[in-house]
Design an enzyme around this catalytic site. Sequence first.
Site, PDB file in Angstrom:
ATOM      1  N   ASP A   1       0.858  -1.172   0.000  1.00 22.05           N
ATOM      2  CA  ASP A   1       0.000   0.000   0.000  1.00 22.05           C
ATOM      3  C   ASP A   1       0.900   1.229   0.000  1.00 22.05           C
ATOM      4  O   ASP A   1       1.869   1.288   0.762  1.00 22.05           O
ATOM      5  CB  ASP A   1      -0.864  -0.010   1.276  1.00 22.05           C
ATOM      6  CG  ASP A   1      -2.278   0.431   1.027  1.00 22.05           C
ATOM      7  OD1 ASP A   1      -2.448   1.537   0.491  1.00 22.05           O
ATOM      8  OD2 ASP A   1      -3.207  -0.316   1.377  1.00 22.05           O
TER       9      ASP A   1
ATOM     10  N   ASP B   1      -3.264   4.714  -2.254  1.00 24.28           N
ATOM     11  CA  ASP B   1      -4.370   5.195  -1.430  1.00 24.28           C
ATOM     12  C   ASP B   1      -4.932   6.517  -1.985  1.00 24.28           C
ATOM     13  O   ASP B   1      -4.174   7.405  -2.382  1.00 24.28           O
ATOM     14  CB  ASP B   1      -3.818   5.417  -0.009  1.00 24.28           C
ATOM     15  CG  ASP B   1      -4.889   5.617   1.031  1.00 24.28           C
ATOM     16  OD1 ASP B   1      -5.671   4.689   1.251  1.00 24.28           O
ATOM     17  OD2 ASP B   1      -4.936   6.720   1.630  1.00 24.28           O
TER      18      ASP B   1
ATOM     19  N   GLU C   1      -6.606   3.506  -5.873  1.00 22.82           N
ATOM     20  CA  GLU C   1      -7.889   3.554  -5.157  1.00 22.82           C
ATOM     21  C   GLU C   1      -8.615   4.822  -5.588  1.00 22.82           C
ATOM     22  O   GLU C   1      -8.143   5.939  -5.305  1.00 22.82           O
ATOM     23  CB  GLU C   1      -7.688   3.583  -3.638  1.00 22.82           C
ATOM     24  CG  GLU C   1      -9.027   3.481  -2.907  1.00 22.82           C
ATOM     25  CD  GLU C   1      -9.063   4.116  -1.527  1.00 22.82           C
ATOM     26  OE1 GLU C   1      -9.959   3.767  -0.749  1.00 22.82           O
ATOM     27  OE2 GLU C   1      -8.218   4.975  -1.222  1.00 22.82           O
TER      28      GLU C   1
ATOM     29  N   HIS D   1     -11.388  -3.262   3.162  1.00 23.77           N
ATOM     30  CA  HIS D   1     -11.350  -2.958   4.595  1.00 23.77           C
ATOM     31  C   HIS D   1     -12.144  -1.704   4.955  1.00 23.77           C
ATOM     32  O   HIS D   1     -12.200  -1.340   6.130  1.00 23.77           O
ATOM     33  CB  HIS D   1      -9.894  -2.817   5.033  1.00 23.77           C
ATOM     34  CG  HIS D   1      -9.205  -1.670   4.338  1.00 23.77           C
ATOM     35  ND1 HIS D   1      -8.974  -1.670   2.981  1.00 23.77           N
ATOM     36  CD2 HIS D   1      -8.742  -0.490   4.798  1.00 23.77           C
ATOM     37  CE1 HIS D   1      -8.384  -0.538   2.636  1.00 23.77           C
ATOM     38  NE2 HIS D   1      -8.233   0.198   3.727  1.00 23.77           N
ATOM     39  N   ASP D   2     -12.692  -1.029   3.960  1.00 23.93           N
ATOM     40  CA  ASP D   2     -13.447   0.196   4.231  1.00 23.93           C
ATOM     41  C   ASP D   2     -14.954   0.020   4.105  1.00 23.93           C
ATOM     42  O   ASP D   2     -15.707   0.947   4.412  1.00 23.93           O
ATOM     43  CB  ASP D   2     -13.027   1.287   3.234  1.00 23.93           C
ATOM     44  CG  ASP D   2     -11.594   1.743   3.450  1.00 23.93           C
ATOM     45  OD1 ASP D   2     -11.129   1.740   4.605  1.00 23.93           O
ATOM     46  OD2 ASP D   2     -10.932   2.096   2.454  1.00 23.93           O
TER      47      ASP D   2
HETATM   48  C1  NOJ Z   1      -8.414   4.872   2.080  1.00 20.55           C
HETATM   49  C2  NOJ Z   1      -8.089   3.686   2.922  1.00 20.55           C
HETATM   50  O1  NOJ Z   1      -8.530   2.535   2.276  1.00 20.55           O
HETATM   51  C3  NOJ Z   1      -8.736   3.924   4.261  1.00 20.55           C
HETATM   52  O2  NOJ Z   1      -8.692   2.793   5.069  1.00 20.55           O
HETATM   53  C4  NOJ Z   1      -8.072   5.104   4.910  1.00 20.55           C
HETATM   54  O3  NOJ Z   1      -8.744   5.422   6.108  1.00 20.55           O
HETATM   55  C5  NOJ Z   1      -8.098   6.321   4.003  1.00 20.55           C
HETATM   56  N1  NOJ Z   1      -7.793   6.015   2.655  1.00 20.55           N
HETATM   57  C6  NOJ Z   1      -7.113   7.335   4.458  1.00 20.55           C
HETATM   58  O4  NOJ Z   1      -5.809   6.897   4.181  1.00 20.55           O
END
Ligand code: NOJ
Length: 550
Positions: free
Chosen positions: A100, A202, A265, A327-328
């Site tokens: 990441d 990210d 992302e 994970h989000d």
């Molecule tokens: C996206 C990530 O997937 C998430 O988990 C994170 O909180 C935010 N970006 C900030 O880095």
Amino acid sequence: MMHPHSWWQTGVIYQIYPRSFLDGNGDGVGDLPGMKRKLDYVRWLGVDAIWLSPIYPSPMADFGYDISNYTDVHPLFGTMEDLDTLLQQAHQRDLKVILDFVPNHTSDEHPWFQQARSNRTNEKRDWYIWRDPAPDGGPPNNWTSRFGGSAWQFDEHTGQYYLHLFDVKQPDLNWRNQEVRQAMYDVLHFWLDRGVDGFRVDVLWLLLKDEQFRDNPMNPDWKPGDNPSARQIGLYTEDQPGIHRIVQEMRAVVDQYGARVLIGEIYLPLARLLHYYGEQLDEAHLPFNFQLVILPTWGASTVRQVVEAYEAALPQGAWPNWVLSNHDRPRIATRVGPEQARVAQMLLLTLRGTPTCYYGDELGMQDVAVAPELMHDPKGKEHPEHSRDPQRTPMQWESSPNAGFCPPEVRPWLPVANDYQTYNVVAEQHDPRSFLTLVHTLLTLRRTLPALTVGSQQSIDQQNPTCFVYLRQHQDQRCLVALNFSAQDQIVTLPGEGQGRLLLSTRLDREGFIPLSEVHLRGNEGLLLEVEASSLPGEYVRRQHVLHGP
Ligand code: NOJ
């Protein structure tokens, strides 16, 4: 002969949330030694690459997405040597390793920020985004943090506000500063030189902000209690002019190393998302396609529509990709229910394009209710219903206490699911009809059927609105996928004649030949069939999709 497709096109990516995979040292948190012990499992499962959410030093305000040193490993996860041996042992097993990369913000404990906040004339000051207070002393504009509240934090010592699109402990870097860019590209070189196979970047679409710092429009549909990330329309904080140049620069770094991958992302509407492939296909290899993650209603027609719109809009030569969970976001089995989740896995692993699987989804793992007092996620601070802890719980390895994630006497950092004795790797490996057996079989079939990896894709019209049927074909090989999105039995009448050979039912309980004129699907069942060219009308056989290499 050169292989016309790269590993990240034919392969499957598996996302590991390191804190939750396997605790190797008995502190209740997953780590690199734990991960190493499970490489054989990952290989057995049948994926080709692992993507690790951040493993760098971090105060863990956002569980590693707040980085205080980009070129080291957090002691909680192990050492640099652990990472090197993980790379080596993964590569020995023909597994790629993707890290990441978090370029939008650092931790406020990163030495760069410490210097930047020390005084206004510090050489690192401009590495972050500082603004004077508004005339009334308040924040410089109306921008809100995606975790809630203002995106500006006043710094008493220097009398200015700094920007944080996420937690207050995640100050945003200033990507208009050339030194910042160079420093971040140096980070990419550092890891590429060590042998990593690529990066998941990210919040790639947020790196640049409006130069005039204009107010964002508020989202008229947002109400208190809704997800704070949707509070504003990010007109001046998202997808800003100039961003594509930056992505090209990142890609140029990665391209110096041969067959590596750059994944972005990006949560944007389709047309804008696809720009991140680059006009010359010189940006992200795979801008993450989250359409199945954010789909408001899961059903045959909505899924078909999303798949077709994506296929139709993909730039020529761009390689598709699909995701169900991360994970989000809530896990797929929680969103669509455990039975329909089997259909979702068949969809993910048979659609054209690179799938990314989220750890534990292969077991049918669901979100775990976490009591507010046990929550960690900063996003859930104000509204526990938006916490992402439920989808980050420990991997369920076996039936022993703590599911084998950590020793029985240790308290795992997040609670283990109550149903772990049913849903765990060992139990499911021994059950010929388990969720894991389904995913493993799908991954095995993917490997043996080029139609599923490099074949064309085409929807098949049929009358039943609760089912989605599509054809994957490569040379003489043709696979039909028929998915029942309803809980009731359905019949699908396909336009062909003859029979299809059943390769797999999501229930794992039948095989044989099926007449195409009357395909019976049980509730929440998906079927994968192999068909002869002669069984299909000419229109399907002729319309071979032209594929382009990377
Ligand atoms: C996206 C990530 O997937 C998430 O988990 C994170 O909180 C935010 N970006 C900030 O880095």
